[in-house]
Write a protein that holds these residues in place. Structure first.
Motif, short mmCIF file in Angstrom:
data_model
loop_
_atom_site.label_atom_id
_atom_site.label_comp_id
_atom_site.label_asym_id
_atom_site.label_seq_id
_atom_site.Cartn_x
_atom_site.Cartn_y
_atom_site.Cartn_z
N SER A 21 0.34 -0.64 0.38
CA SER A 21 -0.31 -0.09 -0.17
C SER A 21 1.39 1.12 -0.21
N ALA A 22 0.00 2.09 -0.64
CA ALA A 22 0.67 3.56 -0.45
C ALA A 22 1.02 3.79 0.60
N GLU A 23 0.64 3.17 1.81
CA GLU A 23 0.97 4.21 3.03
C GLU A 23 2.58 2.92 3.70
N GLU A 24 2.14 1.63 2.97
CA GLU A 24 3.88 0.79 3.89
C GLU A 24 4.91 1.41 2.74
N GLN A 25 4.65 1.87 1.23
CA GLN A 25 5.54 1.79 0.70
C GLN A 25 6.31 3.30 1.02
N ALA A 26 6.01 4.24 1.76
CA ALA A 26 6.47 5.04 2.08
C ALA A 26 7.40 5.25 3.12
N VAL A 27 6.80 4.14 3.85
CA VAL A 27 7.83 4.07 5.15
C VAL A 27 8.95 3.48 5.04
N ILE A 28 9.10 2.83 3.45
CA ILE A 28 10.57 2.19 2.30
C ILE A 28 10.94 3.37 1.98
N ARG A 29 10.38 4.34 0.84
CA ARG A 29 10.65 5.75 0.80
C ARG A 29 11.37 6.61 1.68
N CYS A 30 11.33 5.98 2.38
CA CYS A 30 11.20 7.43 3.65
C CYS A 30 12.56 6.92 4.68
N LYS A 31 12.94 5.87 3.88
CA LYS A 31 14.26 5.34 5.01
C LYS A 31 15.47 5.78 3.91
N THR A 32 16.59 5.70 4.14
CA THR A 32 17.72 6.64 3.44
C THR A 32 18.59 5.29 2.84
N GLY A 33 17.42 3.64 2.47
CA GLY A 33 17.78 2.68 2.10
C GLY A 33 19.53 2.03 1.94
N CYS A 34 19.65 1.30 1.04
CA CYS A 34 21.53 0.46 1.23
C CYS A 34 22.01 1.01 0.48
N SER A 35 23.38 0.71 0.95
CA SER A 35 24.95 1.19 0.58
C SER A 35 24.97 0.75 -0.58
N LEU A 36 25.39 2.34 -1.24
CA LEU A 36 25.90 1.43 -3.04
C LEU A 36 27.10 0.66 -3.30
N PRO A 37 27.14 -0.36 -4.02
CA PRO A 37 28.36 -0.94 -4.28
C PRO A 37 30.22 -0.36 -3.73
N LEU A 38 30.60 -0.51 -3.19
CA LEU A 38 32.32 -0.70 -2.91
C LEU A 38 31.75 1.11 -1.85
N VAL A 39 30.50 0.97 -1.42
CA VAL A 39 30.51 1.41 0.30
C VAL A 39 30.48 0.57 1.27
#
Ligand code: AMP
Length: 545
Positions: A352-370
């Motif tokens: 759902s949009a609400e559930e997606q928003a929780v993930i979209r507002c996280k700062t995410g996963c490391s880039l390669p080499l980071v």
């Protein structure tokens, strides 16, 4: 045992990672692709020629390897040309933060030992004010968008377009060591004078490749490819507009440069040029979405990376409702900047949009080499459970190796061999990082750590709230109490009681620690911002505490 070093055939070419090499493929493979600024439309073929002209013009002004060329401009095709030409001749590009005070600008010009200054006529009043006190600048070049040349006492060596027109479009860009410094700029430190960070050719090339690999491989959303139209909305003077102009050029993408960020002009460009990919801080997106023109526009399909500050779920949901593909990036001036991106996997896109928003507002996963770690005060890595908070420390091929001419601060930044971000975060079992605070902003309420960002997120959810910032108010009994400074939406009378009630509900459900019920709310007219448009908590503390 000797190291197994490779054997190099004497005639084999030892390819250096130089910025000039980012230009090779796009100018060959996408020569007709456009670069747009005001009424100017250049192709990538023009870009290549103009970069050579600029290199010749700078050389004839006496610029040589190791010199520093500074720019004071809004986002323009000229800035893009400087991103390439200046480092490509072995000089250092100093991107001046034009939003700093004149005294701070003077400080950065002297500290970086700028030799040549390219300046937009709009900033002539600032320049006139500080010129007499500059120690190192030998030549000035005028950047002018107006039909007439403004009057000025500055002894300009020429106007940018005229200098380019008079210069040859052939330049032999020599190879040199990839560890040569390419750029420098100053972090808008909230205390003391700004600090200089610096990046080499190798670092910028690897950052470009790293960002391209993560954006180019995304499936279902947040993908950046050659059919996109790119427009930055984080300034080119700040961390090379997050390095995206290099990525866009490398990919051969149409690029639109918006000049000064005026909301109606930005919206008009998005509409007219069919912009599909941008990046900005949350406050700018908020300003764009609440603009009356935005309501009449179709913004669906616009991909936007939000970074520089935490995005609230309320803003994310608002943007998603308009069909904007919003996701988060994280980094800082010291890190070139991008370290993580929060893409959604195809199964997350089913949520759902609400559930997606929780993930979209996280700062995410490391880039390669980071190599990013979240550590406690004893430098032990925290569990990946989405709960255990610690400081983000990092190693990557593109981090500043120190602060310019500031040995002590550099040692502190790199203490223990990892770069200390000063950001507090948690990481879940999927590897998604979520920033919960800055080490300096975290609140300690009655002995418990309280995340100001979490509280801001909850309060921003109230329909009557336009903006919010939470700071810690010293309190004899509790140590600190959270103080929420709230700007109400114009037609909505939100009360302190409603907001404390809302926060209490979250505490009762166990979503946040119960210490948050000590929240105090103050309705204010506006919230102070830094020179790059982020909430300025230092200024807020000075004003309200
Ligand atoms: P600057 O050096 O001005 O670019 O600021 C970098 C700081 O902005 C970081 O250290 C973080 O505190 C903050 N920041 C950047 N990106 C994010 C994000 N996605 N979420 C929360 N804070 C962020």
């Amino acid at each position: 045992m000797p190291d197994a070093l490779i054997t190099r055939t004497p005639s084999a070419y030892d390819y250096p990672l130089l910025i000039k090499n980012l230009l090779f493929c796009p100018v060959v493979d996408a020569p007709q692709q456009e670069i747009v600024y005001r009424s100017h439309r250049f192709t990538y073929r023009d870009l290549r020629q103009r970069v050579a002209c600029l290199a010749n013009a700078l050389t004839s002004l006496g610029v040589k390897r190791g010199d520093t060329v500074a720019v004071m401009d809004w986002d323009s095709h000229r800035y893009l040309e400087c991103f390439f030409a200046v480092p490509m001749i072995g000089a250092v590009l100093h991107t001046i933060n034009v939003r700093l005070s004149p005294e701070q600008i003077l400080y950065t010009i002297d500290h970086a030992e700028d030799d040549v200054l390219l300046v937009n006529s709009e900033f002539l009043p600032i320049l006139e004010q500080i010129r007499g006190r500059m120690d190192t600048v030998k030549s000035f070049v005028l950047l002018n968008d107006e039909p007439t040349v403004p009057e000025s006492h500055i002894p300009f060596s020429g106007e940018y377009e005229a200098l380019l027109a008079a210069a040859s479009d052939q330049f032999n860009f020599a190879d040199f060591d990839e560890n040569t410094r390419a750029t420098t700029f100053y972090t808008t430190g909230t205390t003391g004078m700004p600090k200089g960070v610096y990046f080499s050719h190798r670092q910028l090339v690897l950052h470009t490749m790293g960002v391209m690999s993560v954006l180019g491989s995304a499936v279902g959303q947040g993908n950046f490819h050659r059919q996109d139209v790119y427009m930055p909305i984080t300034p080119m003077f700040h961390v090379h507009a997050w390095g995206l102009p290099y990525v866009a050029t490398m990919l051969g993408v149409k690029q639109v440069y918006p000049g000064r960020y005026l909301p109606d002009h930005l919206l008009e460009l998005i509409d007219r040029e069919k912009v599909t990919f941008s990046h900005c801080v949350p406050t700018i997106l908020h300003m764009l979405l609440k603009h009356p023109h935005a309501g009449r526009m179709d913004l669906s399909g616009w991909k936007v990376i939000i970074g520089g500050a935490a995005m609230s779920r309320a803003l994310c949901l608002d943007a998603m409702q308009r069909g904007i593909d919003l996701f988060t990036g994280y980094g800082m001036s010291e890190t070139c900047p991008i370290l993580t991106i929060s893409h959604l996997t195809p199964d997350m896109l089913e949520l759902s949009a609400e559930e997606q928003a929780v993930i979209r507002c996280k700062t995410g996963c490391s880039l390669p080499l980071v190599d990013l770690k979240i550590v406690d005060s004893a430098r032990q890595e925290q569990a990946r459970d989405g709960k255990s908070a610690g400081e983000i420390v990092v190693r990557a091929p593109w981090l500043t190796q120190g602060y310019l001419k500031d040995h002590k601060a550099s040692e502190r930044l790199w203490e223990g061999g990892y770069l200390h971000t000063g950001d507090v975060a948690v990481r879940d079992e999927l590897g998604y990082v979520k920033i919960t605070d800055r080490t300096k902003d975290v609140l300690k309420v009655s002995g418990e750590w309280v995340s100001s960002l979490e509280l801001e997120d909850i309060i921003a959810h109230h329909p009557g709230v336009a903006e919010v910032a939470v700071i810690g108010q010293p309190d004899e009994k509790w140590g600190e109490r959270p103080l929420a400074l709230v700007v109400a939406k114009p037609d909505n009378a939100v009360t302190e009681k409603e907001l404390t009630h809302l926060v209490r509900e979250y505490a009762d459900k166990g979503v946040v620690t119960k210490q948050v019920v000590l929240l105090k709310v103050k309705l204010v007219e506006a919230i102070d911002k830094t020179s790059v448009g982020k909430v300025n908590k230092v200024a807020l503390r000075e004003k309200y505490l």
